[in-house]
Scaffold this motif. Structure first.
Motif, PDB file in Angstrom:
ATOM      1  N   UNK A  48      83.555  49.639  88.242  1.00 40.28           N
ATOM      2  CA  UNK A  48      83.792  51.121  88.463  1.00 40.28           C
ATOM      3  C   UNK A  48      82.509  51.760  87.713  1.00 40.28           C
ATOM      4  N   UNK A  49      82.577  52.949  87.455  1.00 44.92           N
ATOM      5  CA  UNK A  49      83.453  54.027  88.191  1.00 44.92           C
ATOM      6  C   UNK A  49      82.852  54.066  89.930  1.00 44.92           C
ATOM      7  N   UNK A  50      83.977  54.241  90.704  1.00 44.03           N
ATOM      8  CA  UNK A  50      83.749  54.504  91.990  1.00 44.03           C
ATOM      9  C   UNK A  50      84.337  56.090  92.354  1.00 44.03           C
ATOM     10  N   UNK A  95      82.503  54.968  76.696  1.00 47.06           N
ATOM     11  CA  UNK A  95      82.985  56.202  75.651  1.00 47.06           C
ATOM     12  C   UNK A  95      82.899  57.157  76.157  1.00 47.06           C
ATOM     13  N   UNK A  96      83.851  58.257  75.812  1.00 43.16           N
ATOM     14  CA  UNK A  96      83.866  59.538  76.276  1.00 43.16           C
ATOM     15  C   UNK A  96      84.324  59.703  77.731  1.00 43.16           C
ATOM     16  N   UNK A  97      85.364  58.875  78.068  1.00 44.43           N
ATOM     17  CA  UNK A  97      85.410  58.918  79.560  1.00 44.43           C
ATOM     18  C   UNK A  97      86.997  58.621  79.445  1.00 44.43           C
ATOM     19  N   UNK A  98      87.624  58.955  80.834  1.00 40.58           N
ATOM     20  CA  UNK A  98      88.858  58.584  80.999  1.00 40.58           C
ATOM     21  C   UNK A  98      89.161  57.460  81.709  1.00 40.58           C
ATOM     22  N   UNK A  99      90.207  56.502  81.289  1.00 39.14           N
ATOM     23  CA  UNK A  99      90.188  55.297  82.019  1.00 39.14           C
ATOM     24  C   UNK A  99      91.862  55.356  82.607  1.00 39.14           C
ATOM     25  N   UNK A 100      92.045  55.351  83.994  1.00 43.39           N
ATOM     26  CA  UNK A 100      93.402  55.480  84.509  1.00 43.39           C
ATOM     27  C   UNK A 100      93.754  54.486  85.469  1.00 43.39           C
ATOM     28  N   UNK A 101      94.496  53.499  85.225  1.00 47.21           N
ATOM     29  CA  UNK A 101      95.040  52.503  85.990  1.00 47.21           C
ATOM     30  C   UNK A 101      96.494  52.732  86.495  1.00 47.21           C
ATOM     31  N   UNK A 102      96.935  52.465  87.638  1.00 52.39           N
ATOM     32  CA  UNK A 102      98.212  52.890  88.188  1.00 52.39           C
ATOM     33  C   UNK A 102      98.931  51.375  88.486  1.00 52.39           C
ATOM     34  N   UNK A 103     100.124  50.964  88.290  1.00 50.98           N
ATOM     35  CA  UNK A 103     100.887  50.065  88.932  1.00 50.98           C
ATOM     36  C   UNK A 103     101.689  50.517  90.252  1.00 50.98           C
ATOM     37  N   UNK A 138     103.266  44.255  94.726  1.00 50.89           N
ATOM     38  CA  UNK A 138     103.116  45.004  93.283  1.00 50.89           C
ATOM     39  C   UNK A 138     101.390  44.854  93.302  1.00 50.89           C
ATOM     40  N   UNK A 139     100.744  45.926  92.805  1.00 56.29           N
ATOM     41  CA  UNK A 139      99.425  45.747  92.553  1.00 56.29           C
ATOM     42  C   UNK A 139      98.808  46.896  91.832  1.00 56.29           C
ATOM     43  N   UNK A 140      97.689  46.981  91.163  1.00 59.90           N
ATOM     44  CA  UNK A 140      97.033  47.780  90.187  1.00 59.90           C
ATOM     45  C   UNK A 140      96.065  48.598  90.763  1.00 59.90           C
ATOM     46  N   UNK A 141      95.969  49.737  90.759  1.00 58.72           N
ATOM     47  CA  UNK A 141      94.813  50.590  91.331  1.00 58.72           C
ATOM     48  C   UNK A 141      94.100  51.461  90.210  1.00 58.72           C
ATOM     49  N   UNK A 142      92.883  51.178  90.383  1.00 58.64           N
ATOM     50  CA  UNK A 142      91.816  51.988  89.465  1.00 58.64           C
ATOM     51  C   UNK A 142      91.386  53.263  90.086  1.00 58.64           C
ATOM     52  N   UNK A 143      91.810  54.367  89.264  1.00 59.35           N
ATOM     53  CA  UNK A 143      91.816  55.734  89.997  1.00 59.35           C
ATOM     54  C   UNK A 143      90.204  56.023  89.903  1.00 59.35           C
ATOM     55  N   UNK A 148      86.938  49.839  84.257  1.00 55.85           N
ATOM     56  CA  UNK A 148      87.609  48.850  83.436  1.00 55.85           C
ATOM     57  C   UNK A 148      86.337  47.859  83.203  1.00 55.85           C
ATOM     58  N   UNK A 149      86.798  46.974  82.293  1.00 55.85           N
ATOM     59  CA  UNK A 149      85.743  46.100  81.765  1.00 55.85           C
ATOM     60  C   UNK A 149      86.144  44.513  81.441  1.00 55.85           C
ATOM     61  N   UNK A 150      85.723  43.708  81.792  1.00 50.64           N
ATOM     62  CA  UNK A 150      86.200  42.282  81.616  1.00 50.64           C
ATOM     63  C   UNK A 150      85.060  41.553  81.540  1.00 50.64           C
TER      64      UNK A 150
END
Length: 166
Positions: A48-50, A95-103, A138-143, A148-150
């Motif tokens: 992301x971001x998308x 940095x200086x960004x929002x990270x929103x992840x939803x289950x 059940x799953x995770x959604x990236x807003x 995210x980073x890995x």
């Protein structure tokens, strides 16, 4: 002597009963579904971001007992009705960004994980217990706009397991 023989007979009868109970518990345990998964997101760095929200697809298998998590779709599918525990951890390298992840449970958002990183990348974790029916997902959604980073250090991961069937 007769008293000792009677006590020995009684003890052997109790031992046989207890042995039968142990075997029954072993059969019950063997019949219980084995459900647990733990996946890392990627080794590729930032995701992301998308422009729109996406379902995160975790591809690094640590465990997947029961083959309950599908890395191609990003969906966990409950094999039985029960109480399930889920947890996830994310990091964003920016940095200086929002990270929103939803289950999500089926199509309903049930857990939000929001973070605004100001000085350095921050790790965020969250968890909950859900009652699921057989076939629920059940799953995770990236807003949208979040990332995210890995990498090989496994900063971002998703876990779940069956606590007990209902």
């Amino acid at each position: 002597m007769e008293k000792l023989e009677q006590e020995n007979t009684d003890m052997m009868a109790r031992l046989k009963i207890n042995g039968n109970k142990v075997e029954e518990l072993k059969r019950q345990n063997a019949d219980q579904p084995k459900v647990a998964f733990s996946f890392g997101l990627t080794d590729s760095g930032q995701v992301g971001p998308f422009g729109t929200a996406i379902t995160l697809k975790f591809s690094k298998v640590f465990i997947n007992f029961g083959q309950v998590y599908n890395p191609k779709t990003g969906l966990f599918t409950a094999p039985v009705r029960g109480a399930y525990y889920f947890s996830f951890t994310t990091i964003d390298g920016r940095i200086d960004v929002y990270r929103d992840v939803y289950l999500y449970h089926n199509d309903k958002r049930v857990l939000d994980s929001h973070n605004y990183s100001t000085n350095s990348p921050e790790i965020v974790s969250n968890s909950l217990v859900l009652q699921l029916e057989k076939g629920d997902v059940v799953y995770l959604v990236l807003y949208a706009g979040s990332s995210v980073y890995d990498d090989t250090n496994d900063y971002t991961f998703f876990n779940g397991f069956l606590l007990f069937p209902l």
